[in-house]
Motif scaffolding. Sequence first.
Motif, PDB file in Angstrom:
ATOM      1  N   ALA A 112       0.812  -1.217   0.000  1.00 26.78           N
ATOM      2  CA  ALA A 112       0.000   0.000   0.000  1.00 26.78           C
ATOM      3  C   ALA A 112       0.843   1.263   0.000  1.00 26.78           C
ATOM      4  N   GLU A 113       1.943   1.236   0.712  1.00 28.23           N
ATOM      5  CA  GLU A 113       2.756   2.430   0.883  1.00 28.23           C
ATOM      6  C   GLU A 113       3.874   2.568  -0.142  1.00 28.23           C
ATOM      7  N   ALA A 114       4.001   1.590  -1.025  1.00 23.87           N
ATOM      8  CA  ALA A 114       5.042   1.648  -2.055  1.00 23.87           C
ATOM      9  C   ALA A 114       4.754   2.795  -3.017  1.00 23.87           C
ATOM     10  N   PRO A 115       5.723   3.643  -3.311  1.00 24.46           N
ATOM     11  CA  PRO A 115       5.485   4.736  -4.250  1.00 24.46           C
ATOM     12  C   PRO A 115       4.948   4.250  -5.605  1.00 24.46           C
ATOM     13  N   ALA A 116       5.417   3.107  -6.064  1.00 20.26           N
ATOM     14  CA  ALA A 116       4.992   2.585  -7.362  1.00 20.26           C
ATOM     15  C   ALA A 116       3.579   2.003  -7.346  1.00 20.26           C
ATOM     16  N   ALA A 117       2.979   1.891  -6.169  1.00 21.34           N
ATOM     17  CA  ALA A 117       1.627   1.328  -6.073  1.00 21.34           C
ATOM     18  C   ALA A 117       0.584   2.231  -6.713  1.00 21.34           C
ATOM     19  N   ALA A 169      -6.037  -4.028   6.303  1.00 22.60           N
ATOM     20  CA  ALA A 169      -7.094  -3.411   5.496  1.00 22.60           C
ATOM     21  C   ALA A 169      -7.038  -1.894   5.614  1.00 22.60           C
ATOM     22  N   HIS A 170      -6.866  -1.407   6.831  1.00 18.63           N
ATOM     23  CA  HIS A 170      -6.764   0.045   7.035  1.00 18.63           C
ATOM     24  C   HIS A 170      -5.533   0.609   6.315  1.00 18.63           C
ATOM     25  N   ALA A 171      -4.435  -0.138   6.309  1.00 18.29           N
ATOM     26  CA  ALA A 171      -3.233   0.318   5.599  1.00 18.29           C
ATOM     27  C   ALA A 171      -3.488   0.409   4.100  1.00 18.29           C
ATOM     28  N   LEU A 172      -4.247  -0.531   3.558  1.00 19.50           N
ATOM     29  CA  LEU A 172      -4.507  -0.551   2.119  1.00 19.50           C
ATOM     30  C   LEU A 172      -5.343   0.637   1.646  1.00 19.50           C
ATOM     31  N   ALA A 176     -15.908  -3.053  11.026  1.00 18.89           N
ATOM     32  CA  ALA A 176     -15.458  -1.663  10.883  1.00 18.89           C
ATOM     33  C   ALA A 176     -14.431  -1.520   9.757  1.00 18.89           C
ATOM     34  N   ALA A 177     -13.509  -2.459   9.650  1.00 15.07           N
ATOM     35  CA  ALA A 177     -12.494  -2.396   8.591  1.00 15.07           C
ATOM     36  C   ALA A 177     -13.129  -2.590   7.221  1.00 15.07           C
ATOM     37  N   GLN A 180      -0.915   4.467  -1.400  1.00 16.68           N
ATOM     38  CA  GLN A 180      -0.777   4.988  -2.751  1.00 16.68           C
ATOM     39  C   GLN A 180      -1.826   4.400  -3.693  1.00 16.68           C
ATOM     40  N   LEU A 181      -2.585   3.417  -3.210  1.00 18.68           N
ATOM     41  CA  LEU A 181      -3.527   2.677  -4.047  1.00 18.68           C
ATOM     42  C   LEU A 181      -4.855   3.386  -4.284  1.00 18.68           C
TER      43      LEU A 181
END
Length: 122
Positions: A53-58, A76-79, A103-104, A85-86
Amino acid sequence: MAHPAFARLDVIELDHNQLGPEAGAILARAPRLPLRIFLNGNRLGDAGARALAEAPAAARVVDLLLQDNAITDEGAHALVGESSQLVPTISRLCLHDNALGVAAARDCTEKLGPRFCYAAPL
């Protein structure tokens, strides 16, 4: 991921290889990710989901299928969170058969609408 051929891939399908969270971290280091990433059944967990999720290329990924990957609310919250970046470009995020709470799942649905697909494990 330094191999030049990887940068030309539009699809990567590595379903059911039990790759673990490291696979998310390795992909996250790629300067260019494929448009479609299929990693179902690989035990990525929350750490692998967060790394992707946090990859710049995402930001170029349009399909991300992470079914049956031991992803919980944290992943799920990270995504779909602020550092993901998604969210702007994703057309489909599938998290079927992961252990998301209500909730997620609601948070993902609110952020992505019909671009999010999820069915709880039976």
